[in-house]
Design a protein around this motif. Structure first.
Motif, PDB file in Angstrom:
ATOM      1  N   LYS A  26       5.276  -4.859  -4.243  1.00 30.32           N
ATOM      2  CA  LYS A  26       5.233  -3.643  -2.742  1.00 30.32           C
ATOM      3  C   LYS A  26       4.618  -4.034  -1.899  1.00 30.32           C
ATOM      4  O   LYS A  26       4.231  -3.622  -0.557  1.00 30.32           O
ATOM      5  CB  LYS A  26       4.897  -2.428  -3.268  1.00 30.32           C
ATOM      6  CG  LYS A  26       3.577  -1.589  -3.782  1.00 30.32           C
ATOM      7  CD  LYS A  26       2.786  -0.857  -3.778  1.00 30.32           C
ATOM      8  CE  LYS A  26       1.260  -1.075  -4.001  1.00 30.32           C
ATOM      9  NZ  LYS A  26       0.341   1.026  -4.469  1.00 30.32           N
ATOM     10  N   TYR A  27       3.855  -5.188  -1.543  1.00 33.44           N
ATOM     11  CA  TYR A  27       3.235  -5.991  -0.609  1.00 33.44           C
ATOM     12  C   TYR A  27       4.124  -6.636  -0.668  1.00 33.44           C
ATOM     13  O   TYR A  27       3.056  -7.673   0.336  1.00 33.44           O
ATOM     14  CB  TYR A  27       1.792  -5.829  -1.368  1.00 33.44           C
ATOM     15  CG  TYR A  27       1.001  -5.066  -1.843  1.00 33.44           C
ATOM     16  CD1 TYR A  27       0.969  -3.910  -1.149  1.00 33.44           C
ATOM     17  CD2 TYR A  27       0.470  -5.543  -3.234  1.00 33.44           C
ATOM     18  CE1 TYR A  27      -0.262  -2.840  -2.427  1.00 33.44           C
ATOM     19  CE2 TYR A  27      -0.812  -4.608  -3.437  1.00 33.44           C
ATOM     20  CZ  TYR A  27      -0.361  -3.224  -2.877  1.00 33.44           C
ATOM     21  OH  TYR A  27      -1.599  -2.272  -3.117  1.00 33.44           O
ATOM     22  N   HIS A  28       5.048  -7.208  -0.547  1.00 34.05           N
ATOM     23  CA  HIS A  28       5.966  -8.351  -0.015  1.00 34.05           C
ATOM     24  C   HIS A  28       5.741  -8.309   1.476  1.00 34.05           C
ATOM     25  O   HIS A  28       5.403  -9.471   2.415  1.00 34.05           O
ATOM     26  CB  HIS A  28       7.248  -8.268  -0.223  1.00 34.05           C
ATOM     27  CG  HIS A  28       8.571  -7.870  -0.090  1.00 34.05           C
ATOM     28  ND1 HIS A  28       8.483  -6.194  -0.687  1.00 34.05           N
ATOM     29  CD2 HIS A  28       8.816  -7.622   0.833  1.00 34.05           C
ATOM     30  CE1 HIS A  28       8.894  -5.903  -0.451  1.00 34.05           C
ATOM     31  NE2 HIS A  28       9.649  -6.829   0.837  1.00 34.05           N
ATOM     32  N   HIS A  29       6.144  -7.708   2.431  1.00 34.35           N
ATOM     33  CA  HIS A  29       5.844  -7.059   3.428  1.00 34.35           C
ATOM     34  C   HIS A  29       4.554  -7.299   3.871  1.00 34.35           C
ATOM     35  O   HIS A  29       4.008  -6.871   5.477  1.00 34.35           O
ATOM     36  CB  HIS A  29       6.850  -5.558   3.692  1.00 34.35           C
ATOM     37  CG  HIS A  29       6.139  -4.404   3.716  1.00 34.35           C
ATOM     38  ND1 HIS A  29       5.837  -4.632   2.384  1.00 34.35           N
ATOM     39  CD2 HIS A  29       5.377  -3.565   4.264  1.00 34.35           C
ATOM     40  CE1 HIS A  29       5.232  -3.988   2.032  1.00 34.35           C
ATOM     41  NE2 HIS A  29       5.131  -2.356   3.320  1.00 34.35           N
ATOM     42  N   GLU A  31       2.394  -9.308   3.835  1.00 35.10           N
ATOM     43  CA  GLU A  31       1.428 -11.103   3.488  1.00 35.10           C
ATOM     44  C   GLU A  31       0.577 -11.385   4.519  1.00 35.10           C
ATOM     45  O   GLU A  31      -0.249 -12.471   5.384  1.00 35.10           O
ATOM     46  CB  GLU A  31       2.172 -11.741   3.046  1.00 35.10           C
ATOM     47  CG  GLU A  31       3.154 -12.049   1.848  1.00 35.10           C
ATOM     48  CD  GLU A  31       2.381 -12.334   0.945  1.00 35.10           C
ATOM     49  OE1 GLU A  31       1.532 -12.664   0.841  1.00 35.10           O
ATOM     50  OE2 GLU A  31       2.208 -11.040  -0.642  1.00 35.10           O
ATOM     51  N   TRP A  32       1.200 -10.706   5.847  1.00 29.42           N
ATOM     52  CA  TRP A  32       0.909 -10.867   7.743  1.00 29.42           C
ATOM     53  C   TRP A  32      -0.668 -10.752   7.427  1.00 29.42           C
ATOM     54  O   TRP A  32      -1.862 -10.992   8.200  1.00 29.42           O
ATOM     55  CB  TRP A  32       1.250  -9.803   8.285  1.00 29.42           C
ATOM     56  CG  TRP A  32       1.583  -8.614   8.259  1.00 29.42           C
ATOM     57  CD1 TRP A  32       2.158  -7.485   7.980  1.00 29.42           C
ATOM     58  CD2 TRP A  32       0.215  -7.850   9.000  1.00 29.42           C
ATOM     59  NE1 TRP A  32       2.128  -6.659   7.626  1.00 29.42           N
ATOM     60  CE2 TRP A  32       1.018  -6.337   7.935  1.00 29.42           C
ATOM     61  CE3 TRP A  32      -0.726  -7.855   9.066  1.00 29.42           C
ATOM     62  CZ2 TRP A  32       0.167  -5.254   8.212  1.00 29.42           C
ATOM     63  CZ3 TRP A  32      -1.459  -7.085   9.211  1.00 29.42           C
ATOM     64  CH2 TRP A  32      -1.259  -5.409   8.527  1.00 29.42           C
ATOM     65  N   LYS A 152      -4.434  -3.866   2.402  1.00 29.76           N
ATOM     66  CA  LYS A 152      -2.995  -3.983   1.787  1.00 29.76           C
ATOM     67  C   LYS A 152      -1.856  -2.488   1.889  1.00 29.76           C
ATOM     68  O   LYS A 152      -1.033  -1.905   2.232  1.00 29.76           O
ATOM     69  CB  LYS A 152      -2.670  -4.321   1.094  1.00 29.76           C
ATOM     70  CG  LYS A 152      -2.392  -6.322   1.116  1.00 29.76           C
ATOM     71  CD  LYS A 152      -2.449  -7.092  -0.161  1.00 29.76           C
ATOM     72  CE  LYS A 152      -2.276  -8.419   0.435  1.00 29.76           C
ATOM     73  NZ  LYS A 152      -2.779  -9.328   0.712  1.00 29.76           N
ATOM     74  N   HIS A 156       0.236  -0.164   3.475  1.00 32.77           N
ATOM     75  CA  HIS A 156       1.408   0.353   2.415  1.00 32.77           C
ATOM     76  C   HIS A 156       1.309   1.832   3.153  1.00 32.77           C
ATOM     77  O   HIS A 156       2.338   2.370   2.902  1.00 32.77           O
ATOM     78  CB  HIS A 156       1.094  -0.372   0.701  1.00 32.77           C
ATOM     79  CG  HIS A 156       2.717   0.239  -0.063  1.00 32.77           C
ATOM     80  ND1 HIS A 156       3.821  -0.081   0.305  1.00 32.77           N
ATOM     81  CD2 HIS A 156       2.188   1.544  -0.377  1.00 32.77           C
ATOM     82  CE1 HIS A 156       4.323   0.188  -0.720  1.00 32.77           C
ATOM     83  NE2 HIS A 156       3.251   2.043  -1.091  1.00 32.77           N
ATOM     84  N   THR A 159       2.771   2.602   6.524  1.00 34.21           N
ATOM     85  CA  THR A 159       3.831   2.198   7.255  1.00 34.21           C
ATOM     86  C   THR A 159       4.981   3.173   5.693  1.00 34.21           C
ATOM     87  O   THR A 159       6.317   2.986   6.418  1.00 34.21           O
ATOM     88  CB  THR A 159       4.205   1.113   7.085  1.00 34.21           C
ATOM     89  OG1 THR A 159       3.745   0.739   5.256  1.00 34.21           O
ATOM     90  CG2 THR A 159       3.235   0.069   7.591  1.00 34.21           C
ATOM     91  N   ARG A 160       4.685   3.535   4.593  1.00 35.12           N
ATOM     92  CA  ARG A 160       5.542   3.898   4.455  1.00 35.12           C
ATOM     93  C   ARG A 160       6.389   5.375   4.868  1.00 35.12           C
ATOM     94  O   ARG A 160       6.598   6.405   3.948  1.00 35.12           O
ATOM     95  CB  ARG A 160       5.367   4.096   3.135  1.00 35.12           C
ATOM     96  CG  ARG A 160       4.390   4.935   2.134  1.00 35.12           C
ATOM     97  CD  ARG A 160       4.295   5.226   1.097  1.00 35.12           C
ATOM     98  NE  ARG A 160       3.010   5.209   0.527  1.00 35.12           N
ATOM     99  CZ  ARG A 160       2.309   6.125  -0.945  1.00 35.12           C
ATOM    100  NH1 ARG A 160       2.932   4.818  -1.511  1.00 35.12           N
ATOM    101  NH2 ARG A 160       1.226   6.645  -0.644  1.00 35.12           N
ATOM    102  N   ASN A 343       0.539  -6.690  12.054  1.00 34.36           N
ATOM    103  CA  ASN A 343       1.712  -7.294  12.470  1.00 34.36           C
ATOM    104  C   ASN A 343       1.989  -7.762  14.406  1.00 34.36           C
ATOM    105  O   ASN A 343       2.586  -8.224  14.303  1.00 34.36           O
ATOM    106  CB  ASN A 343       2.535  -7.883  11.529  1.00 34.36           C
ATOM    107  CG  ASN A 343       3.548  -6.460  11.486  1.00 34.36           C
ATOM    108  OD1 ASN A 343       3.063  -5.148  11.782  1.00 34.36           O
ATOM    109  ND2 ASN A 343       4.044  -6.330  10.868  1.00 34.36           N
TER     110      ASN A 343
END
Length: 599
Positions: A26-29, A31-32, A152, A156, A159-160, A343
């Motif tokens: 769930k943290y792939h977006h 990485e910034w 993160k 998360h 943004t969700r 980001n």
């Protein structure tokens, strides 16, 4: 003995918590978050720590390039925050704001972006219990959570777009610094509670200083012409929200102006993911924040030299085009409800830095540095604004922007500048600092040109030289200290820069121009300052929305890591920086010696 068998319900709950810690997909977006450079951390010695303003001037050349920095003091508080609050603030309660835990969608209807006042009132202990319970419900424990993981988790959650809320005690009156003489940190000048930090230092601009006076009455006579203390008792000398006080320091009297809500400290009491949205300090002032107790805070900062690029990026990528005026994002950011992931800044090549503040540490934000952040759990911090002389160019730019937006200023910039400049001229101490001189000469030249045009426009205008106090312009909200106009066409006083309105005025002989009696002396001083520090004369400004400002972070060029010139160099830091300021024609994003502010 048979091992205890965990219930199915408890086992599922444990697995859920374990899954939340181990699930990295769930943290792939996000990485910034690993791409943001950390801001500098300073560890002053006990000797350096004695004077906060001298130390801040020492590190400013490097630190201001990041917008924010962290200072780890060599001295710690010896009294727990809870003990201080119980003894010195019995019955302390506050009402927090409720913040939606999501990135807002800014449209013409911004109802969902508002931070509401909570219906609950808390004591510090009650809020801690509530905050710790909220953290434990989410992560099983209320502490020992890694900062990188929580960063993160925060973005998360933001943004969700869920419907969760958090509470944040913001701008709570009071201080958590101890009044005890036995507390080591509280008895240093880093105590944010008045009259320590905001007033003691001779480099502090928000204090008015008079050297070699024999008594308190001399200060009154020199500054305001009062005959005795009774004549000025209970008077508010500057603005409607100020208090005067006197401090005796190193055989000198300091007359200090206390701007309520600005130079008096405020408490900030947070919980998990409570946030301080992106903003810049009022009048582009410095700020200093101390973390008293509790969980860490993550801070993000943008240097003042990149403030224009920051506003442009947000204007095009965070706000809807339907709500953006010609003044861009500044008005919306001033509401302090805009929270968005950094980001966006990285994608638009805007420099952004971060730090994690722990209990017992200070964070300093520099002039016009946008910043934001969030809490990792229950905590209590304290913050206050201050200024040094290198702030004046920023103050001038902020003053012009406030005027353009018809925004009521918080501090009377013109009055502070003029009194600081006249004191600098009359002082027996040699001072080569150019920032007051440049700003003062600029504003006096601007007034002189405006008055010349006004007199040519109406040769019969009645002139009075008994202006003694700052008045607010009824059209642009400017605080007028040097001069203003009064006529029957307008219900309020107006400043002399409204040439169009004044040219259409039909008052005739009923119009009055009020100027200060010491204006000729101020013009004389401004002329001498121009001779000492040659600057470009300010004529009629075609565009009041632009101003050039030299950043405090670039005084010395390449002369040392901390901006300290060598003993063999006969040129002062101020004279060198003035040359750099005058020569530089580049945009802020390209130049490390100046910041071109475009409103």
């Amino acid at each position: 003995m048979r091992p205890h068998k965990q219930s199915s319900k408890a086992s599922n709950k444990s697995k859920t918590h374990f899954k939340s810690f181990t699930n990295t997909d769930k943290y792939h977006h996000l990485e910034w978050t690993n791409q943001i450079t950390e801001s500098p951390v300073y560890h002053p010695s006990v000797e350096d720590f004695k004077d906060p303003f001298q130390y801040l001037q020492k590190i400013a050349a490097q630190a201001s390039k990041y917008g924010i920095c962290k200072i780890v003091p060599p001295i710690t508080s010896t009294t727990p925050t809870g003990v201080i609050m119980m003894k010195e603030k019995p019955g302390f309660r506050f009402t927090p704001k409720v913040q939606p835990l999501r990135v807002a969608k800014w449209t013409t209807n911004n109802v969902n972006n508002t931070f509401y006042i909570s219906t609950k009132s808390y004591s510090l202990r009650d809020f801690e219990v509530m905050a710790n319970r909220a953290t434990a419900n989410k992560y099983c424990l209320s502490g020992c959570l890694p900062s990188a993981y929580l960063e993160k988790e925060f973005w998360h959650a933001m943004t969700r777009g869920n419907k969760g809320t958090v509470e944040y005690g913001v701008n709570v009156d009071g201080s958590a610094f101890s009044s005890s003489s036995n507390d080591h940190l509280a008895n240093t000048k880093w105590n944010l509670k008045a009259p320590h930090l905001s007033f003691i230092s001779f480099l502090s601009t928000l204090s008015y200083k008079y050297d070699h006076v024999n008594s308190i009455f001399d200060v009154f006579y020199v500054s305001f012409g009062f005959r005795n203390f009774q004549d000025c008792k209970n008077q508010h000398f500057i603005g409607s929200k100020t208090v005067f006080l006197f401090v005796y320091y190193n055989q000198n009297f300091l007359f200090s102006i206390w701007f309520q809500g600005l130079t008096d400290p405020m408490l900030y009491i947070g919980m998990l993911f409570s946030m301080f949205a992106w903003h810049v300090e009022d009048h582009y002032l410095y700020s200093i924040n101390y973390h008293h107790c509790g969980a860490p805070k993550t801070w993000y900062g943008v240097p003042g030299s990149a403030a224009h690029e920051f506003e442009e990026a947000i204007q095009h990528h965070a706000y809807s085009k339907q709500i953006i005026s010609k003044n861009g994002a500044f008005e919306l950011l001033a509401e302090k409800t805009t929270m968005f992931p950094p980001n966006i800044l990285l994608q638009n090549h805007v420099p952004v830095y971060k730090l994690v503040q722990l209990p017992g540490e200070f964070v300093v934000t520099f002039p016009r540095a946008y910043h934001a952040g969030f809490s990792h759990g229950f905590n209590c911090g304290e913050a206050v604004n201050f200024a040094t002389r290198d702030w004046f160019p920023f103050g001038e730019a902020a003053n012009e922007r406030y005027t353009l937006l018809k925004k009521q200023p918080v501090i009377p910039y013109e009055e502070i500048l003029c009194k600081e400049a006249m004191h600098l001229f009359l002082s027996s101490k040699k001072d080569d600092n150019p920032f007051v001189k440049i700003s003062f000469a600029s504003i006096i030249r601007k007034y002189d040109n405006a008055l010349t045009r006004l007199k040519s426009l109406d040769k019969s205008i009645c002139i009075s030289s008994n202006l003694k106090e700052t008045v607010s312009c009824g059209l642009c909200k400017r605080d007028c200290y040097v001069a203003h106009v009064n006529c029957k066409c307008h219900f309020h006083n107006i400043c002399v820069f409204h040439e169009k309105e004044l040219s259409n005025c039909s008052c005739g002989s009923n119009r009055f121009l009020f100027v200060r009696s010491d204006l000729p002396k101020m013009k004389e001083v401004a002329k001498k300052f121009e001779e000492q520090q040659p600057i470009k004369k300010v004529g009629k400004q075609k565009n009041n929305s632009k101003a050039d400002v030299a950043t405090s972070g670039n005084r010395t060029g390449t002369r040392g890591k901390l901006g300290i010139s060598s003993m063999s160099n006969k040129r002062t830091r101020s004279s060198c920086r003035l040359k750099e300021f005058k020569k530089c024609k580049k945009r802020a994003s390209q130049c490390h010696l100046c910041a071109k502010i475009v409103h």
